[in-house]
Design a protein around this motif. Structure first.
Motif, mmCIF file in Angstrom:
data_model
loop_
_atom_site.group_PDB
_atom_site.id
_atom_site.type_symbol
_atom_site.label_atom_id
_atom_site.label_comp_id
_atom_site.label_asym_id
_atom_site.label_seq_id
_atom_site.Cartn_x
_atom_site.Cartn_y
_atom_site.Cartn_z
ATOM 1 N N HIS A 95 0.930 -1.236 -0.148
ATOM 2 C CA HIS A 95 -0.046 -0.171 0.085
ATOM 3 C C HIS A 95 0.541 1.012 0.242
ATOM 4 O O HIS A 95 1.561 1.048 0.825
ATOM 5 N N ARG A 96 0.717 1.772 -1.197
ATOM 6 C CA ARG A 96 1.323 3.213 -1.341
ATOM 7 C C ARG A 96 0.613 4.231 -1.334
ATOM 8 O O ARG A 96 -0.309 4.032 -2.567
ATOM 9 N N LEU A 97 1.137 5.717 -1.540
ATOM 10 C CA LEU A 97 0.640 7.146 -2.034
ATOM 11 C C LEU A 97 1.580 7.904 -2.597
ATOM 12 O O LEU A 97 1.903 8.236 -1.290
ATOM 13 N N PHE A 141 1.823 14.044 -14.735
ATOM 14 C CA PHE A 141 1.020 13.881 -13.587
ATOM 15 C C PHE A 141 1.581 12.147 -13.649
ATOM 16 O O PHE A 141 1.791 11.121 -14.513
ATOM 17 N N LEU A 142 1.163 11.819 -12.719
ATOM 18 C CA LEU A 142 1.275 10.337 -12.309
ATOM 19 C C LEU A 142 -0.566 9.887 -12.247
ATOM 20 O O LEU A 142 -1.413 10.352 -12.064
ATOM 21 N N ALA A 143 -0.267 8.317 -13.420
ATOM 22 C CA ALA A 143 -1.916 7.783 -13.075
ATOM 23 C C ALA A 143 -1.208 6.150 -12.814
ATOM 24 O O ALA A 143 -0.279 6.118 -12.871
ATOM 25 N N GLY A 144 -2.321 5.563 -11.718
ATOM 26 C CA GLY A 144 -2.086 4.243 -12.002
ATOM 27 C C GLY A 144 -0.953 3.534 -10.901
ATOM 28 O O GLY A 144 -1.610 4.459 -10.086
ATOM 29 N N ARG A 168 -10.060 4.591 -13.643
ATOM 30 C CA ARG A 168 -10.357 5.851 -12.635
ATOM 31 C C ARG A 168 -9.905 6.722 -12.709
ATOM 32 O O ARG A 168 -10.561 8.280 -12.980
ATOM 33 N N ASP A 169 -8.144 6.637 -12.883
ATOM 34 C CA ASP A 169 -7.429 7.469 -13.137
ATOM 35 C C ASP A 169 -7.483 8.163 -14.069
ATOM 36 O O ASP A 169 -7.924 9.746 -14.516
ATOM 37 N N ASP A 184 -5.026 20.848 -11.039
ATOM 38 C CA ASP A 184 -5.171 20.414 -10.153
ATOM 39 C C ASP A 184 -6.634 19.873 -9.344
ATOM 40 O O ASP A 184 -5.656 18.567 -8.499
ATOM 41 N N SER A 185 -7.363 19.630 -9.642
ATOM 42 C CA SER A 185 -8.270 19.028 -9.216
ATOM 43 C C SER A 185 -7.727 17.165 -9.547
ATOM 44 O O SER A 185 -8.914 16.748 -8.921
ATOM 45 N N TYR A 186 -7.564 16.914 -10.789
ATOM 46 C CA TYR A 186 -7.182 16.007 -10.880
ATOM 47 C C TYR A 186 -6.913 15.354 -9.558
ATOM 48 O O TYR A 186 -6.938 14.058 -8.653
ATOM 49 N N GLU A 187 -5.261 15.621 -8.850
ATOM 50 C CA GLU A 187 -4.817 15.044 -7.799
ATOM 51 C C GLU A 187 -5.882 15.236 -6.353
ATOM 52 O O GLU A 187 -5.936 14.233 -6.039
ATOM 53 N N ASP A 188 -6.357 16.651 -6.720
ATOM 54 C CA ASP A 188 -7.204 16.856 -5.126
ATOM 55 C C ASP A 188 -8.243 15.795 -5.215
ATOM 56 O O ASP A 188 -8.721 14.625 -4.073
ATOM 57 N N GLU A 189 -9.323 15.223 -6.444
ATOM 58 C CA GLU A 189 -9.577 14.351 -6.831
ATOM 59 C C GLU A 189 -9.827 12.786 -6.371
ATOM 60 O O GLU A 189 -10.316 12.302 -5.614
ATOM 61 N N ARG A 190 -8.392 12.531 -7.327
ATOM 62 C CA ARG A 190 -7.819 11.139 -7.298
ATOM 63 C C ARG A 190 -7.252 10.326 -6.180
ATOM 64 O O ARG A 190 -7.677 9.081 -5.864
ATOM 65 N N ARG A 191 -7.038 11.441 -6.181
ATOM 66 C CA ARG A 191 -5.455 11.289 -4.444
ATOM 67 C C ARG A 191 -6.421 10.925 -2.983
ATOM 68 O O ARG A 191 -6.179 9.581 -2.629
ATOM 69 N N THR A 192 -7.485 11.712 -2.912
ATOM 70 C CA THR A 192 -8.147 11.826 -2.220
ATOM 71 C C THR A 192 -8.984 10.130 -2.218
ATOM 72 O O THR A 192 -9.226 9.894 -0.870
ATOM 73 N N ALA A 193 -10.065 10.396 -3.280
ATOM 74 C CA ALA A 193 -10.914 9.065 -3.049
ATOM 75 C C ALA A 193 -9.862 7.506 -2.765
ATOM 76 O O ALA A 193 -10.279 6.232 -2.259
ATOM 77 N N VAL A 194 -8.603 7.738 -3.505
ATOM 78 C CA VAL A 194 -7.628 6.141 -3.250
ATOM 79 C C VAL A 194 -7.091 6.656 -1.915
ATOM 80 O O VAL A 194 -6.348 5.417 -1.628
#
Length: 524
Positions: free
Chosen positions: A261-263, A273-276, A295-296, A318-328
Motif C-alpha cells: 500500500h503506497r500513495l 502527472f502520475l496515474a495508476g 478511474r485515474d 489541480d483537481s485531478y490530484e485533489d479528487e483521485r488522490r483523496t478517493a484512493v
C-alpha cells in the motif's frame, strides 16, 4: 499543438491514450517493451460496472469471450455456506485476464489515428517549460519527444515519478497471496467464492472454458511457496469443496503476489502527472489496483482534453490530484483499518463499533465494489447545487439510466461519457415513446436547448424518461466522466451556466489556442 506524452503501455496508459483520442487529443505512448503481452492466466482483473463501461467506450474488443461475469457471489466459513449474492438488480463484476484487457486496448490504440505507439522506448530524462514537456528515450528510437503534457503510467517502479522527485511512502507486504489458474469443475459453476477459515482465506473466481483463478492468503512474511507445496494446497482445497475427492484439473499458471500500500505525495508537477501504479499501490481485501488506475485515466482525460483544445484553469488541472488522490487515500485508509481486525483476530467490533457485520460481509464489499472498500468514488463539487434531491448526491456517479441521444437513439447514459462534453439531462416522463423531432420543440426543450448552447463548455442535451429519486422536469448537469455536478428544478439558464463554469473551475489560465490536429513526432 504537441501531443500528450503517455509513458507506459499497460492498461492505464493505453486507456488514457484512447480516452484522449476519443476527445480529439493526440498522444505518443512510450512503451518500454516490445509491444507484446505474454498470456498469464493467473494474472486477472475484475471490472465493475463503471470501468467495464469505460473499456467498452474506448473500443476495446469485446471481453465477454475471454472474461466471465459472476453468476453469483458465494461465501463460506469453516466449510459451511454463509451467504449467496445474485446480480438481478445490478451488473455483475466482469473477471478478465489482464493480458486480454491489455491486448484489447492495444489493438484499439494501434488503429486509432490519434495514438502513436512507440515500442522499445525507455524514458531516461524529461524537461518542462511553460509551453510543454520534452522527454528523452533510449531504445529503438533514441530521441527527444515534445508534448503539451506528460503522464507517467509506468507502474510501481515509475521512472517518471523518480525523475520528478516525488516520494512514494506507504506500507510493505500488507498481504501475500499464492495464485493458481487451472481448468477443472467446481461445485458452483460460474459463481465466485470466498471461503474463510480464519486465519486461512481462499477465493475462487471463474473464467471461461472451465478455468478458475484460485487465491490463498499467505502469512505476510513466510516461507517460500514451493511447487510441491502449491500442488498440495490446490489438491487439499478442492478436496474440501468436493466431498473429500480432488477432481481432475489442468494447472495453467501459478504465482505468488505480495501486495503493498503506497500513495505518491504529489500526482502533479507542473505539466507532468502520475496515474495508476505510478501514483498508488493497493489491492488488499479485494480492492483492485488496475481498476483505480482506469478511474485515474477517465478523470484526467477530460481535463487534459479541455486544456489541449481551449486551455484550462490551473484549478481544474489541480483537481485531478485533489479528487483521485483523496478517493484512493480513503480506500487505503479503509483497508488499513480493516486488516488488523480481519487478520489479527481483534474482532470487527473494534473497527465498526455497534456493528454486527461479519468479516465475509466486509470482504465482499471489496470484491464486489461496495462500501468503503469498494464503492465508486464521489468527488466534492466546487459548487454543490442541489435544488432537487435525487438518489445521487452532487459529486456521485450518475445512475446508468436510458437516455435519448442527440441522434434520436436510446442508449445507456454511460455510453454518452468520454466525449469531453458536459451532459444536460432533462427528466421528462413519457418522452421515451416520442420521436426526438417532436419533443425537441415541446415543453421546456426550446428554452433548455438555448441555455445549453450558451454554456461555456460544450454540452449534449439528453432526455430521460426517469431518474432515481428525481421528479418530472428535473435537469441534471453531469461531468464528462459521469459524476453529477448539479440538479435544477426546471430550466434555470443563469444557474446552469454558473454550474457549468464551476465544473471547468473558471476560465482558462492562458488565452484560448487553436491547436493543430496532427500529432507532433520526435524532436530532431
Amino acid at each position: 499543438m504537441d501531443p500528450v506524452i503517455v509513458v507506459g503501455a499497460g492498461p492505464v496508459g493505453l486507456a488514457l491514450s484512447l480516452a484522449l483520442a476519443g476527445q480529439g487529443v493526440p498522444s505518443v505512448v512510450l512503451d518500454e517493451g516490445p509491444g507484446k503481452d505474454l498470456p498469464r492466466p493467473a494474472r486477472t482483473v475484475v471490472l465493475h460496472s463503471d470501468t467495464a463501461a469505460m473499456v467498452h467506450r474506448l473500443g476495446c474488443a469485446p471481453l465477454r469471450d475471454e472474461g466471465a461475469s459472476y453468476a453469483a457471489w458465494r461465501t463460506r466459513r469453516r466449510g459451511r455456506d454463509t451467504g449467496r449474492i445474485t446480480f438481478d438488480d445490478e451488473p455483475a463484476p466482469l473477471h478478465v485476464p489482464q493480458h486480454a484487457l491489455t491486448r484489447g486496448l492495444r489493438g484499439a490504440a494501434a488503429v486509432h489515428p490519434l495514438v502513436n505507439l512507440v515500442t522499445d522506448s525507455r524514458l531516461d530524462a524529461l524537461e518542462q517549460d511553460d509551453r510543454g514537456v520534452t522527454a528523452h528515450t533510449r531504445g529503438a528510437e533514441t530521441t527527444w519527444w515534445r508534448g503539451s503534457h506528460l503522464v507517467g503510467c509506468d507502474g510501481a517502479r515509475s521512472t517518471v515519478r523518480k525523475l520528478l522527485g516525488i516520494r512514494f511512502p506507504g506500507r510493505t507486504a500488507v498481504e501475500r497471496h499464492a495464485v493458481a489458474a487451472l481448468r477443472t469443475e467446481l461445485p458452483w459453476p460460474g459463481e465466485a467464492l470466498l471461503h474463510r477459515d480464519p486465519p486461512h482465506e481462499t477465493t475462487a473466481r471463474p473464467l471461461p472454458d472451465g478455468v478458475w483463478r484460485l487465491d490463498w492468503l499467505l502469512p505476510a512474511r513466510g516461507e517460500l511457496v514451493t511447487p510441491d507445496a502449491l500442488v498440495t494446497l490446490i489438491r487439499d482445497t478442492m478436496a474440501s469443496w468436493c466431498e473429500g475427492t480432488t477432481p481432475p484439473y489442468d494447472l495453467l499458471d501459478t504465482g505468488v503476489h505480495t501486495l503493498h500500500h503506497r500513495l505518491a505525495i504529489r500526482w502533479r508537477e507542473r505539466r507532468a502527472f502520475l496515474a495508476g501504479d505510478a501514483a498508488h499501490l493497493l489491492g488488499a481485501l479485494g480492492t483492485q489496483g488496475v481498476e483505480e488506475g482506469l478511474r485515474d485515466a477517465e478523470n484526467l482525460a477530460w481535463k487534459l482534453a479541455l486544456a489541449w483544445h481551449h486551455g484550462a484553469s490551473e484549478s481544474l488541472l489541480d483537481s485531478y490530484e485533489d479528487e483521485r488522490r483523496t478517493a484512493v487515500a480513503a480506500r487505503l485508509r479503509a483497508a488499513d483499518q480493516a486488516v488488523p481486525a480481519l487478520r489479527g483476530g481483534g474482532g470487527l467490533r473494534t473497527l465498526l463499533p455497534g456493528s454486527g457485520r461479519s468479516g465475509e460481509a466486509l470482504l465482499t464489499d471489496g470484491h464486489l465494489g461496495r462500501g468503503p472498500l469498494g464503492a465508486l468514488p464521489a468527488y466534492a463539487p466546487p459548487v454543490a447545487v442541489r435544488e432537487v434531491p435525487t438518489a445521487t448526491d452532487p459529486g456521485g456517479p450518475v445512475a446508468n439510466v436510458p437516455v435519448s441521444a442527440p441522434d434520436g437513439s436510446t442508449v445507456p447514459l454511460r455510453d454518452m461519457l468520454g466525449r469531453g462534453r458536459l451532459l444536460v439531462v432533462l427528466v421528462a416522463p413519457g418522452t421515451g415513446v416520442w420521436d426526438r423531432r417532436h419533443w425537441l420543440g415541446a415543453g421546456l426543450m426550446p428554452r433548455l436547448a438555448a441555455a445549453v448552447s450558451a454554456l461555456p463548455v460544450r454540452a449534449d442535451l439528453l432526455v430521460a424518461d426517469g431518474y432515481p429519486g428525481a421528479p418530472a422536469h428535473t435537469v441534471l448537469l453531469v461531468r464528462p466522466d459521469g459524476h453529477l455536478a448539479a440538479t435544477f428544478a426546471g430550466v434555470r439558464p443563469a444557474e446552469l451556466y454558473e454550474a457549468a463554469d464551476a465544473v471547468r473551475m473558471g476560465a482558462p489560465a492562458t488565452p484560448d489556442r487553436t491547436p493543430s490536429t496532427t500529432p507532433s513526432g520526435a524532436v530532431d
